[in-house]
Enzyme design. Structure first.
Site, PDB file in Angstrom:
ATOM      1  N   TYR A  24       6.769  16.465  13.429  1.00  0.00           N
ATOM      2  CA  TYR A  24       7.827  15.443  13.431  1.00  0.00           C
ATOM      3  C   TYR A  24       9.231  15.999  13.182  1.00  0.00           C
ATOM      4  CZ  TYR A  24       3.670  12.955  11.442  1.00  0.00           C
ATOM      5  OH  TYR A  24       2.423  12.470  11.151  1.00  0.00           O
ATOM      6  N   ARG A  47       4.137  19.152   9.110  1.00  0.00           N
ATOM      7  CA  ARG A  47       5.065  18.046   9.344  1.00  0.00           C
ATOM      8  C   ARG A  47       6.331  18.461  10.104  1.00  0.00           C
ATOM      9  NH1 ARG A  47       7.349  15.454   5.639  1.00  0.00           N
ATOM     10  NH2 ARG A  47       7.404  13.443   6.670  1.00  0.00           N
ATOM     11  N   CYS A 102       0.215  32.661  14.694  1.00  0.00           N
ATOM     12  CA  CYS A 102       0.608  33.173  15.999  1.00  0.00           C
ATOM     13  C   CYS A 102       0.976  31.996  16.870  1.00  0.00           C
ATOM     14  CB  CYS A 102      -0.511  33.989  16.611  1.00  0.00           C
ATOM     15  SG  CYS A 102      -0.658  35.551  15.783  1.00  0.00           S
ATOM     16  N   GLU A 103       2.198  31.487  16.661  1.00  0.00           N
ATOM     17  CA  GLU A 103       2.640  30.247  17.283  1.00  0.00           C
ATOM     18  C   GLU A 103       4.123  30.131  16.973  1.00  0.00           C
ATOM     19  OE1 GLU A 103       0.052  27.771  18.279  1.00  0.00           O
ATOM     20  OE2 GLU A 103       1.622  26.421  18.971  1.00  0.00           O
ATOM     21  N   GLU A 136       0.811  -1.220   0.000  1.00  0.00           N
ATOM     22  CA  GLU A 136       0.000   0.000   0.000  1.00  0.00           C
ATOM     23  C   GLU A 136       0.846   1.272   0.000  1.00  0.00           C
ATOM     24  OE1 GLU A 136      -3.679  -1.680   2.671  1.00  0.00           O
ATOM     25  OE2 GLU A 136      -1.836  -1.089   3.684  1.00  0.00           O
ATOM     26  N   ARG A 161       2.907   7.606   0.365  1.00  0.00           N
ATOM     27  CA  ARG A 161       3.925   8.642   0.250  1.00  0.00           C
ATOM     28  C   ARG A 161       4.747   8.532  -1.028  1.00  0.00           C
ATOM     29  NH1 ARG A 161       6.413  11.010   4.663  1.00  0.00           N
ATOM     30  NH2 ARG A 161       5.644   9.309   5.961  1.00  0.00           N
ATOM     31  N   TYR A 177       1.046  13.939   2.684  1.00  0.00           N
ATOM     32  CA  TYR A 177       0.862  14.354   4.079  1.00  0.00           C
ATOM     33  C   TYR A 177       1.040  15.858   4.274  1.00  0.00           C
ATOM     34  CZ  TYR A 177       1.135   9.316   4.553  1.00  0.00           C
ATOM     35  OH  TYR A 177       0.910   7.979   4.405  1.00  0.00           O
TER      36      TYR A 177
HETATM   37  C1  LIG Z   1      -0.156   5.051   6.328  1.00  0.00           C
HETATM   38  C2  LIG Z   1      -0.471   3.725   5.777  1.00  0.00           C
HETATM   39  C3  LIG Z   1      -0.060   3.395   4.486  1.00  0.00           C
HETATM   40  C4  LIG Z   1       0.758   4.315   3.624  1.00  0.00           C
HETATM   41  O1  LIG Z   1       2.057   4.481   4.104  1.00  0.00           O
HETATM   42  P1  LIG Z   1       3.113   5.339   3.241  1.00  0.00           P
HETATM   43  O2  LIG Z   1       4.252   5.516   4.174  1.00  0.00           O
HETATM   44  O3  LIG Z   1       2.460   6.620   2.882  1.00  0.00           O
HETATM   45  O4  LIG Z   1       3.464   4.525   2.033  1.00  0.00           O
HETATM   46  C5  LIG Z   1      -0.436   2.170   3.988  1.00  0.00           C
HETATM   47  N1  LIG Z   1      -1.172   1.297   4.717  1.00  0.00           N
HETATM   48  C6  LIG Z   1      -1.580   1.582   5.966  1.00  0.00           C
HETATM   49  C7  LIG Z   1      -2.407   0.607   6.701  1.00  0.00           C
HETATM   50  C8  LIG Z   1      -1.240   2.804   6.541  1.00  0.00           C
HETATM   51  O5  LIG Z   1      -1.639   3.075   7.783  1.00  0.00           O
END
Ligand SMILES: *Cc1c(COP(=O)(O)O)cnc(C)c1O
Length: 434
Positions: free
Chosen positions: A337, A333, A364-365, A293, A296, A393
């Protein structure tokens, strides 16, 4: 001159930064700032790369599943539908967006550690292909709801293999302590599988796991696959069941700065495919269709954010602050992070970046910063700054903090730009107020 990291960025004869071949100064003039700009052709190229690498290395039944939480709007689901990509949705809002864009919902996977009854009902009503069930309560609730709705729902079960990708050699049980899924080492994974096999109105099609994000080589995935395949072999020997799908999640890394490694996705998928073949052979199970999946890595590098510089403040003996017309509401981000970015003075992209500065947002931060160690060509009020690699993201995490309207998303393809998401107005921001 700065390294521009990715092939969708360039510098034209005027020394201006380009994206998808278009001049970012022209784009900023036409669409205003702040604005997200994304190279659609780059996104499509990443989808095709993953599809062909998966077919070559994982087998014909395997498929990449685009994780929409990285960047979600109707236009991205239209692109994913055209590219024949499956989709991972993590909320009813993402399901709604995909469906409203005409995305074929039988190719969607619905994730989340706490789906409400209403969410489950909604997903079934949209014809979502697979629901990735996270817990025993969800399994029971889904069975009842599917029964009421007169359907048999295909599911995967979310399993915790117990891998922390950043310390994976040392702490093999690191991620058992997670809000997601059922752990193998505690016996909870086997328990939920056994329950799912005996639950009516449900078809268990396989297992899912996800080890993390910003992972630069295949080894954590191979370790996760190893554990999942051993678990599949155990299930086969104890229950005489095998499943068509093994989904090993997202997480391939992306280069944000020159300090990040380059990553060859095709080579990593190939190495992972070889490991998985060997693991299946060793444990004597038939290889399932392998799903991953990526979110990013499909969209991050395709995108930049354009800002206009307001003030440039030099505090003698301290730092230089360059303030921009966006900040943590459009890119949280760094605040969240301390993520690092490459920042380019878009009109002077061919000059040596020799001006050290902190890039500050307009909220304002004090923590509203985009970078604290930026090196850019010197800029003045009115100049355009580009933050590279903001396609993932950023828009999907954007807020209206300080009542700032969200920037538009401009898509660039074949030398033409168009609005994929329009800029919010003040009326939009106040639209829900009574
Ligand atoms: C966040 C997430 C992704 C995607 O992760 P990437 O780092 O964007 O590739 C895929 N599967 C699940 C279950 C996630 O929580």
């Amino acid at each position: 001159m700065q390294s521009l990291l990715h092939s969708c960025y360039g510098i034209n004869e005027n020394g201006h930064l380009t994206i998808g071949g278009l001049d970012t100064i022209d784009l900023a003039r036409t669409y205003g700032t702040p604005a997200y700009v994304m190279d659609e052709d780059f996104i499509r190229g990443m989808c095709r790369m993953y599809k062909s690498a998966f077919a070559d290395s994982f087998g014909a039944a395997s498929a990449p599943v685009y994780a929409g939480k990285a960047f979600c709007c109707k236009e991205i689901y239209r692109i994913m539908a055209e590219e024949g990509m499956a989709a991972d949705c993590v909320s009813p809002g993402e399901l709604y967006t995909a469906n409203a864009a005409g995305y074929p919902m039988q190719n969607a996977y619905f994730h989340g550690n706490n789906k409400t009854d209403a969410d489950l009902r909604y997903a079934i009503s949209l014809g979502v292909g697979h629901i990735v069930v996270d817990s025993e309560e969800e399994l029971k609730a889904l069975s009842i709801i599917a029964g009421e709705m007169g359907v048999t729902q295909k599911i995967l079960l979310r399993i915790t293999p117990g891998i922390d990708p950043h310390t994976h050699k040392k702490i093999i049980t690191g991620n058992v302590d997670s809000k997601f899924g059922s752990a193998i080492v505690t016996g909870q994974a086997q328990k939920i599988v056994a329950e799912a096999l005996n639950t009516p109105h449900i078809v268990l099609d396989g297992l899912h796991c996800h080890v993390g994000s910003q992972i630069f080589d295949f080894e954590p995935f191979a370790d996760a696959a190893d554990i999942m395949i051993a678990f599949l072999a155990k299930l086969y020997s104890e229950y005489c069941v095998s499943f068509p799908i093994l989904n090993i999640g997202g997480g391939f890394g992306v280069r944000y700065t020159e300090d990040d490694p380059e990553i060859d996705y095709v080579a990593n998928v190939r190495a992972l495919g070889e490991k998985i073949d060997a693991q299946c052979k060793k444990s004597g199970i038939k290889k399932p269709a392998i799903m991953m999946e990526p979110g990013r890595s499909i969209v991050a590098a395709s995108g930049i954010t354009l800002y206009t510089v307001g003030s440039v403040k030099e505090i003698p003996g301290f730092r230089n602050y360059v303030s921009i017309d966006g900040g943590m509401p459009d890119n949280p981000r760094y605040a969240l992070y301390q993520s690092r970015y490459t920042i380019v003075a878009a009109e002077k992209a061919n000059l040596k970046p020799n001006y050290p500065c902190t890039i500050a947002g307009r909220c304002c931060e004090s923590g509203d910063l985009i970078a604290e160690d930026a090196m850019i060509a010197p800029v003045n009020r009115g100049d355009i700054l580009a933050v590279l690699v903001t396609g993932a993201y950023n828009y999907s995490m954007a807020s209206n903090y300080n009542r700032l309207p969200k920037p538009p998303v401009i898509m660039v393809s074949a030398g033409k730009a168009r609005v994929a998401v329009r800029r919010e107005t003040y009326e939009d921001v106040a639209a829900l107020d009574n």
